[in-house]
Design an enzyme around this catalytic site. Structure first.
Site, mmCIF file in Angstrom:
data_model
loop_
_atom_site.group_PDB
_atom_site.id
_atom_site.type_symbol
_atom_site.label_atom_id
_atom_site.label_comp_id
_atom_site.label_asym_id
_atom_site.label_seq_id
_atom_site.Cartn_x
_atom_site.Cartn_y
_atom_site.Cartn_z
ATOM 1 N N ARG A 1 -7.868 7.719 -2.619
ATOM 2 C CA ARG A 1 -6.557 7.654 -2.435
ATOM 3 C C ARG A 1 -5.921 8.957 -2.156
ATOM 4 O O ARG A 1 -5.249 9.597 -2.917
ATOM 5 C CB ARG A 1 -5.755 7.081 -3.830
ATOM 6 C CG ARG A 1 -6.089 5.532 -3.764
ATOM 7 C CD ARG A 1 -5.555 4.715 -5.028
ATOM 8 N NE ARG A 1 -4.701 3.661 -4.723
ATOM 9 C CZ ARG A 1 -4.078 3.001 -5.526
ATOM 10 N NH1 ARG A 1 -4.613 3.188 -6.611
ATOM 11 N NH2 ARG A 1 -3.308 1.862 -4.970
ATOM 12 N N GLN B 1 -3.865 6.711 3.310
ATOM 13 C CA GLN B 1 -2.715 5.853 2.875
ATOM 14 C C GLN B 1 -2.584 4.459 3.857
ATOM 15 O O GLN B 1 -2.350 3.605 3.148
ATOM 16 C CB GLN B 1 -1.398 6.549 3.007
ATOM 17 C CG GLN B 1 -1.096 7.327 1.539
ATOM 18 C CD GLN B 1 0.313 7.812 1.550
ATOM 19 O OE1 GLN B 1 0.925 7.906 2.390
ATOM 20 N NE2 GLN B 1 0.363 8.701 0.333
ATOM 21 N N ASP C 1 -5.145 1.820 2.737
ATOM 22 C CA ASP C 1 -5.178 1.467 1.222
ATOM 23 C C ASP C 1 -4.802 0.131 0.822
ATOM 24 O O ASP C 1 -3.730 -0.126 0.570
ATOM 25 C CB ASP C 1 -3.872 2.707 0.406
ATOM 26 C CG ASP C 1 -4.180 2.567 -1.143
ATOM 27 O OD1 ASP C 1 -4.840 1.583 -1.518
ATOM 28 O OD2 ASP C 1 -3.490 3.382 -1.709
ATOM 29 N N SER D 1 -3.165 -0.642 -2.686
ATOM 30 C CA SER D 1 -1.681 -0.625 -2.708
ATOM 31 C C SER D 1 -1.058 -1.701 -1.985
ATOM 32 O O SER D 1 -0.069 -2.124 -2.393
ATOM 33 C CB SER D 1 -1.300 0.765 -1.933
ATOM 34 O OG SER D 1 -1.729 1.699 -3.125
ATOM 35 N N TYR E 1 -4.333 8.580 -11.884
ATOM 36 C CA TYR E 1 -4.572 7.268 -12.768
ATOM 37 C C TYR E 1 -4.349 7.762 -14.057
ATOM 38 O O TYR E 1 -4.096 8.706 -14.753
ATOM 39 C CB TYR E 1 -5.761 6.734 -12.509
ATOM 40 C CG TYR E 1 -6.228 6.249 -11.231
ATOM 41 C CD1 TYR E 1 -5.318 5.007 -10.858
ATOM 42 C CD2 TYR E 1 -6.755 6.651 -10.140
ATOM 43 C CE1 TYR E 1 -5.694 4.229 -9.588
ATOM 44 C CE2 TYR E 1 -7.197 6.143 -8.885
ATOM 45 C CZ TYR E 1 -6.341 4.830 -8.748
ATOM 46 O OH TYR E 1 -6.786 4.225 -7.345
HETATM 47 P P1 NAD Z 1 -3.285 0.742 -11.674
HETATM 48 O O1 NAD Z 1 -3.199 -0.605 -10.597
HETATM 49 O O2 NAD Z 1 -4.663 1.558 -11.934
HETATM 50 O O3 NAD Z 1 -2.531 0.582 -12.998
HETATM 51 C C1 NAD Z 1 -1.060 0.247 -12.998
HETATM 52 C C2 NAD Z 1 -0.425 1.041 -13.986
HETATM 53 O O4 NAD Z 1 -0.761 0.833 -15.366
HETATM 54 C C3 NAD Z 1 -0.619 2.748 -13.600
HETATM 55 O O5 NAD Z 1 0.752 3.200 -13.454
HETATM 56 C C4 NAD Z 1 -0.959 2.962 -15.069
HETATM 57 O O6 NAD Z 1 -0.648 4.253 -15.525
HETATM 58 C C5 NAD Z 1 -0.536 1.892 -15.782
HETATM 59 N N1 NAD Z 1 -0.999 1.746 -17.190
HETATM 60 C C6 NAD Z 1 -2.296 1.887 -17.659
HETATM 61 N N2 NAD Z 1 -2.647 1.854 -18.985
HETATM 62 C C7 NAD Z 1 -1.512 1.532 -19.447
HETATM 63 C C8 NAD Z 1 -1.008 1.249 -20.812
HETATM 64 N N3 NAD Z 1 -1.698 1.579 -21.844
HETATM 65 N N4 NAD Z 1 0.456 1.393 -20.984
HETATM 66 C C9 NAD Z 1 1.317 1.076 -20.031
HETATM 67 N N5 NAD Z 1 0.708 1.367 -18.816
HETATM 68 C C10 NAD Z 1 -0.529 1.554 -18.565
HETATM 69 O O7 NAD Z 1 -2.423 1.813 -10.889
HETATM 70 P P2 NAD Z 1 -1.821 1.951 -9.160
HETATM 71 O O8 NAD Z 1 -0.899 1.103 -9.020
HETATM 72 O O9 NAD Z 1 -2.955 1.923 -8.555
HETATM 73 O O10 NAD Z 1 -1.357 3.392 -9.149
HETATM 74 C C11 NAD Z 1 -1.811 4.365 -10.174
HETATM 75 C C12 NAD Z 1 -1.640 5.809 -9.460
HETATM 76 O O11 NAD Z 1 -2.026 6.087 -8.316
HETATM 77 C C13 NAD Z 1 -0.125 6.113 -9.367
HETATM 78 O O12 NAD Z 1 0.119 7.425 -10.005
HETATM 79 C C14 NAD Z 1 0.226 5.993 -7.915
HETATM 80 O O13 NAD Z 1 1.326 6.848 -7.786
HETATM 81 C C15 NAD Z 1 -1.072 6.476 -7.515
HETATM 82 N N6 NAD Z 1 -1.306 5.996 -5.961
HETATM 83 C C16 NAD Z 1 -1.526 7.038 -4.992
HETATM 84 C C17 NAD Z 1 -1.871 6.725 -3.852
HETATM 85 C C18 NAD Z 1 -2.315 7.858 -2.747
HETATM 86 O O14 NAD Z 1 -1.847 8.868 -3.062
HETATM 87 N N7 NAD Z 1 -2.710 7.257 -1.528
HETATM 88 C C19 NAD Z 1 -1.656 5.296 -3.325
HETATM 89 C C20 NAD Z 1 -1.502 4.387 -4.502
HETATM 90 C C21 NAD Z 1 -1.069 4.856 -5.813
#
Ligand code: NAD
Length: 383
Positions: A119, A124, A127, A130, A224
Site C-alpha cells: 500500500r 494505489q 489496490d 481499497s 494499520y
Molecule cells: P483495515 O480493513 O485493516 O481495518 C479497518 C479499520 O479498523 C482500521 O482503520 C483500523 O484502525 C480499525 N481497527 C482495528 N482494530 C480496531 C479496534 N479494536 N477498534 C476500532 N477500530 C479498529 O483497514 P484499511 O481500510 O485497510 O485501512 C487501514 C489503513 O491503511 C488506514 O490508515 C488507511 O488510510 C491506510 N491505507 C493506505 C493506502 C495507501 O497508502 N495506498 C490505501 C488504503 C488504506
C-alpha cells in the site's frame, strides 16, 4: 501472449476479473484476451459484450494462457490444467488457502495475490483491498438504512419534526469512512471510533463526530492498527457501551491485517440497544466484530437485527468488478514489457520484474517455490 479471464466457480461469487470496457487496454499491450463462457454473467456482462470489445469466448481459455485473471483463487482442478510457468492474478488469502498455495507451488505457477500489493502511493491504482472496501462500506450503510424501519434524515414537516437516526460506525479505514460518508449523505447523525490516532481527523473530514474514549491509540506498521490486549479490549467495550445503546444503527468494519477481526461488541452490549435497532457487521466472515453475528445471515440479538456480511463487494458485482478489473489491468500492465520502439499492439511480453517492490511483494509462488515469506514459514510450521 494470451490472457484468460476465468469464470468464478466459488459459491456466491458474482464478480468477474475483467470487464469488456477494459479489454482494449490489454489488446493494446499485445495480449489476446480469452474469456470463459458466462464469466461476466452475474455482473450482468454478456459474452457478446466481451467479443465486441475484442476478446474471444473460449471454454478452454485457461489451459494455454500465459496469464489467468480471476477474483477468487482458482480451484485445485483448474490449477492442475495450467501450463507450468503460467501466471495467475487473483485474491489469494494465503492464511486460509494453504492447500491452494501448495498446488500453485507444485504446479510451477507464478501466483500474484491482489491483497499483497504493497500500500504505497505508486500502487494505489492496483489496490484492490481499497476498491472492494469502498464497495463494502457503501453497501453496509445502505443495508443499515434499508433494514431500519425509520428515517435516516431529519425531516421538518408541517405535521411535525422527524428526528434523524443515530448511527455509530466502529473502524474508520476505507470501508468505515465510506460507511460514514454514505450514512451522512442519507442525513443520519454519525459518530465513529477507531483505535488509530490519525482516524479522528479522517472521521471528522467525512462529517462525523469522532468518539474519544481517552484510551491509548494503537498504531501498527504501514498505517494499520495493532492488536488490542484483552484488558484494553474490555475497557474499550465498557466505554463504547453507552454509545451503542443510544444508536439506532451500528456498523462495524474493524480489522487487523492477518488476524481475526477484533470482537468489539458483545451480545450483552447489543441487548442494550433499542427496539428496532439494526447492526451491520462487515467483519462477520473473519470472526466478527459483533459477538453472535453470522456471515450471510440476519440474526436477532435482544431487540436488534444483526446482519452479518458475507462477500459484501460481490453484492454489487457490476461496480465491484469494474474497480477490481481496473486494479488487475494496472498490475498486469506493470508486469508487461512492451519493448522499446515497438508499436502499440506489438511485442508485449509478460515479464514481471521481481526487483520491483510491487511485483515482489504481491508474488506468492514462482518457479516451484513459495516466495511470500510469512506463507513459507506457515507452511513449514504446518508440515
Ligand atoms: P483495515 O480493513 O485493516 O481495518 C479497518 C479499520 O479498523 C482500521 O482503520 C483500523 O484502525 C480499525 N481497527 C482495528 N482494530 C480496531 C479496534 N479494536 N477498534 C476500532 N477500530 C479498529 O483497514 P484499511 O481500510 O485497510 O485501512 C487501514 C489503513 O491503511 C488506514 O490508515 C488507511 O488510510 C491506510 N491505507 C493506505 C493506502 C495507501 O497508502 N495506498 C490505501 C488504503 C488504506
Amino acid at each position: 501472449m494470451k490472457i484468460a479471464v476465468a469464470a468464478e466457480t466459488r459459491d456466491g461469487e458474482a464478480r468477474v476479473a475483467l470487464v469488456p470496457e477494459l479489454v482494449g487496454k490489454l489488446t493494446a499491450l499485445g495480449y489476446d484476451v480469452a474469456v470463459e463462457p458466462g464469466a461476466g454473467m452475474h455482473a450482468l456482462l454478456s459474452d457478446d459484450e466481451y467479443v465486441e470489445a475484442g476478446a474471444t469466448i473460449d471454454a478452454d481459455a485457461i489451459t494455454d494462457a500465459d496469464v489467468v485473471v480471476s477474483v477468487q483463487p482458482l480451484d485445485v482442478d483448474r490449477i492442475r490444467r495450467l501450463r507450468r510457468g503460467t501466471a495467475t492474478v487473483s485474491f489469494l488469502p494465503t492464511t486460509f488457502e494453504q492447500a491452494v498455495v501448495v498446488d500453485l507451488r507444485d504446479c510451477g505457477i507464478t501466483a500474484f495475490a491482489m491483497e499483497l500489493v504493497p500500500r504505497i502511493s505508486r500502487a494505489q491504482s492496483m489496490d484492490a483491498l481499497s476498491s472492494q472496501a469502498l464497495v463494502a462500506g457503501y453497501r453496509s450503510a445502505i443495508v443499515a438504512a434499508g433494514m431500519l424501519r425509520r428515517f435516516f434524515p431529519l425531516n421538518m414537516t408541517a405535521a411535525g419534526t422527524v428526528q434523524p437516526a443515530d448511527v455509530v460506525v466502529l473502524g474508520a479505514g476505507v470501508a468505515g469512512l465510506q460507511a460514514i460518508a454514505t450514512s451522512k449523505r442519507l442525513g443520519a447523525v454519525v459518530r465513529a471510533y477507531d483505535v488509530r490516532a490519525a482516524a479522528a481527523e479522517e472521521i471528522r473530514s467525512v462529517g462525523a463526530k469522532s468518539i474519544d474514549l481517552e484510551l491509548e491509540t494503537l498504531e501498527g506498521s504501514g498505517g494499520y492498527a495493532r492488536e488490542m490486549t484483552e484488558d484494553r479490549a474490555a475497557r474499550q467495550r465498557d466505554l463504547l457501551t453507552p454509545y451503542i445503546a443510544a444508536a439506532d444503527a451500528l456498523i462495524t468494519t474493524a480489522a487487523v491485517p492477518g488476524r481475526q477481526a477484533p470482537m468489539l461488541v458483545t451480545a450483552a452490549m447489543v441487548e442494550q440497544m433499542k427496539p428496532g435497532s439494526v447492526v451491520v457487521d462487515l467483519a462477520a466472515e473473519t470472526g466478527g466484530n459483533v459477538e453472535g453475528s453470522v456471515p450471510g445471515e440476519v440474526v436477532r440479538i435482544g431487540n436488534a437485527q444483526v446482519w452479518g456480511g458475507r462477500n459484501v463487494p460481490s453484492q454489487m458485482p457490476g461496480p465491484a468488478s469494474r474497480l477490481y478489473a481496473q486494479n488487475v489491468v494496472n498490475l498486469v500492465t506493470l508486469m508487461t514489457a512492451t519493448g522499446e520502439g515497438s508499436a502499440e499492439g506489438e511485442g508485449g511480453t509478460f515479464a514481471p520484474d521481481f526487483d520491483d517492490e510491487i511485483v515482489a511483494g504481491s508474488c506468492v509462488t514462482h518457479d516451484g517455490a513459495v516466495r511470500h515469506e510469512p506463507t513459507r514459514a506457515a507452511l513449514e510450521g504446518a508440515s
